[in-house]
Design an enzyme around this catalytic site. Structure first.
Site, PDB file in Angstrom:
ATOM      1  N   HIS A 151       0.966  -1.204   0.023  1.00 15.46           N
ATOM      2  CA  HIS A 151       0.129  -0.018   0.149  1.00 15.46           C
ATOM      3  C   HIS A 151       0.824   1.260   0.086  1.00 15.46           C
ATOM      4  CE1 HIS A 151      -3.601   2.478   1.385  1.00 15.46           C
ATOM      5  NE2 HIS A 151      -2.487   3.367   1.801  1.00 15.46           N
ATOM      6  N   GLU A 152       1.774   1.440   0.901  1.00 12.17           N
ATOM      7  CA  GLU A 152       2.709   2.414   1.065  1.00 12.17           C
ATOM      8  C   GLU A 152       3.480   2.766  -0.231  1.00 12.17           C
ATOM      9  OE1 GLU A 152       2.117   4.678   3.075  1.00 12.17           O
ATOM     10  OE2 GLU A 152       0.465   3.414   4.159  1.00 12.17           O
ATOM     11  N   HIS A 163       1.754   4.739  -2.567  1.00 12.90           N
ATOM     12  CA  HIS A 163       1.945   6.302  -2.365  1.00 12.90           C
ATOM     13  C   HIS A 163       3.386   6.946  -2.622  1.00 12.90           C
ATOM     14  CE1 HIS A 163      -1.871   6.447  -0.484  1.00 12.90           C
ATOM     15  NE2 HIS A 163      -1.479   5.774   0.548  1.00 12.90           N
TER      16      HIS A 163
END
Length: 434
Positions: A24-25, A28
């Protein structure tokens, strides 16, 4: 041995959890770097740092509590109207706003003036914030469809599990036949348990859903059921009757408590693990997304039952909200089930995929501090800037998302309370699998 397998299952789930958070990170991080935003930190977990290494301008690390993760981007919030960053009021609400604003600039270095997140166009900020949940969606889709297309899923088949002796309306909720009950068409035709239905009226059937639709669409008609029995192919003729049955959900399942009148044959399909085609997998993935959205909407309504399960004598419902502790426990139980190893692996993969799908849906809520809240702020900024351009008004400038931080604290507080409630329920009255 059971305890060892339980621990192994928990460890495997935690590894899957950490990978999901890191994945997920990474979404980003990659988009922020692509658009030139400086990212000082990329961390998996919260609390004390147990390992970190700096590469380039970013510190990569793992923290002690595997309940989330973050990347730190500079300039997430714009400066105040006067260009200053320090707090300008003793108001607690203003303090929250300015604390958040100051934190987003605390690692500002010379040359970073053009590398602040808020200076990027709204569409770029939307991509940066959406990239994290999108990575979870990609992982969920790949795992779900990969397992369904290679291993298969437990589903109803076209093999006969049990033949009904008579015709009973579904709403009567009884299993024993009365003397006045008519014989079931399947019984009259000579259908037997173990028969595999391969065609309906000469048309080949591939799955239970299609067969169910064919049967229900032909009330009052004479039909031919082709079956395989003991290596031989047999044609069985019967007359379908019109009967009250449970409403179909369109995928071979039923809608509880709802009934319709349709064609009735009178047998129960056997269940088994069946590989799904690409189209079937896509359909099931769509159903999972729809169910996930419905579950998210229904979440507040489940709080009373969850409270009763945690602090009262209420049962823990099968569809009760479950946290990381509960999911890890289920992961441990998966490895203790007396089923083949490939089934255990498939179930664990489904558990991890379900966690990723939940992360995607939850993070898309348009509320700070979730990713969806930042996306909503960027979209609102784009809308009002475009409206100003159309009406030839002055550019209103960046939307100050920091002003919503008091709301973010309230939302975070609600989430924390809910998380604690789920944690207690997961410990004292956990969801169990069989």
């Amino acid at each position: 041995m059971t305890t060892l397998m339980m621990i192994l299952g928990i460890v495997v789930f935690v590894i899957g959890l950490l990978f999901s958070i890191a994945w997920h990170e990474l979404g980003h991080l990659s988009m922020a770097k692509l658009f030139g935003v400086r990212v000082p930190q990329y961390m998996v977990g919260f609390g004390p740092t147990i390992w970190s290494r700096k590469k380039g301008e970013t510190e990569y690390g793992v923290k002690a509590i595997p309940l989330g993760g973050y990347i730190r981007m500079i300039g997430m919030f714009p400066p105040g109207p006067d260009g200053r960053l320090e707090a300008r009021s003793t108001s607690p609400w203003r303090g929250m706003i300015e604390d958040a604003r100051a934190q987003s600039f605390e690692e500002l270095q010379p040359g970073d003036e053009n590398r602040l997140l808020y200076t990027r166009k709204p569409w770029k900020r939307v991509i940066v914030m959406f990239a994290g949940p999108f990575m979870n969606l990609i992982l969920a889709v790949v795992i779900f469809m990969g397992v369904m297309m290679t291993f298969g899923i437990q589903t109803q088949t076209t093999t006969v599990g049990k033949v009904s002796d008579c015709v009973i309306q579904q709403s009567e909720n009884r299993t024993k036949c009365a003397k006045s009950d008519q014989a079931a068409p399947a019984k009259a035709a000579g259908l037997e348990a173990g028969d595999k239905i391969i065609a309906f009226n000469g048309t080949r059937v591939e799955d239970w859903s299609a067969l169910q639709n064919d049967i229900r669409a032909n009330p009052g008609k004479d039909v031919t059921i082709t079956v395989e029995r003991g290596g031989e192919r047999l044609d069985l003729n019967t007359h379908l009757i019109r009967n009250q049955v449970s409403k179909s959900d369109g995928n071979g399942g039923y809608v509880e408590g709802q009934y319709v009148y349709a064609g009735f044959l009178g047998f129960t399909p056997a269940s088994g693990i069946v590989e799904q085609s690409f189209g079937q997998s896509v359909d099931r993935m769509g159903d999972m997304m729809e169910n996930g959205v419905e579950s998210l909407i229904a979440l507040p309504s489940k709080v009373p039952a969850l409270w009763d399960a945690a602090f009262g004598d209420g049962p823990r419902e099968d569809d009760s909200p479950m946290g990381v502790v509960g999911a890890a426990r289920v992961g441990g139980e998966v490895f203790t089930l007396d089923i083949p190893p490939e089934n255990q692996i498939a179930m664990m993969l489904f558990l991890v995929a379900g966690f990723n799908l939940s992360l995607f849906l939850f993070n898309m809520l348009p509320l700070l501090p979730l990713d969806g809240g930042h996306i909503a702020g960027a979209l609102w900024e784009s809308l009002r800037r475009n409206v100003a351009k159309v009406f030839r008004r002055p550019d209103p400038g960046p939307f100050d998302v920091a002003k919503l931080m008091p709301v973010a604290y309230v939302v975070a507080g609600i989430f924390i309370c809910f998380t604690l409630l789920v944690l207690v329920a997961d410990v004292v009255n956990p969801v169990r699998i069989s």
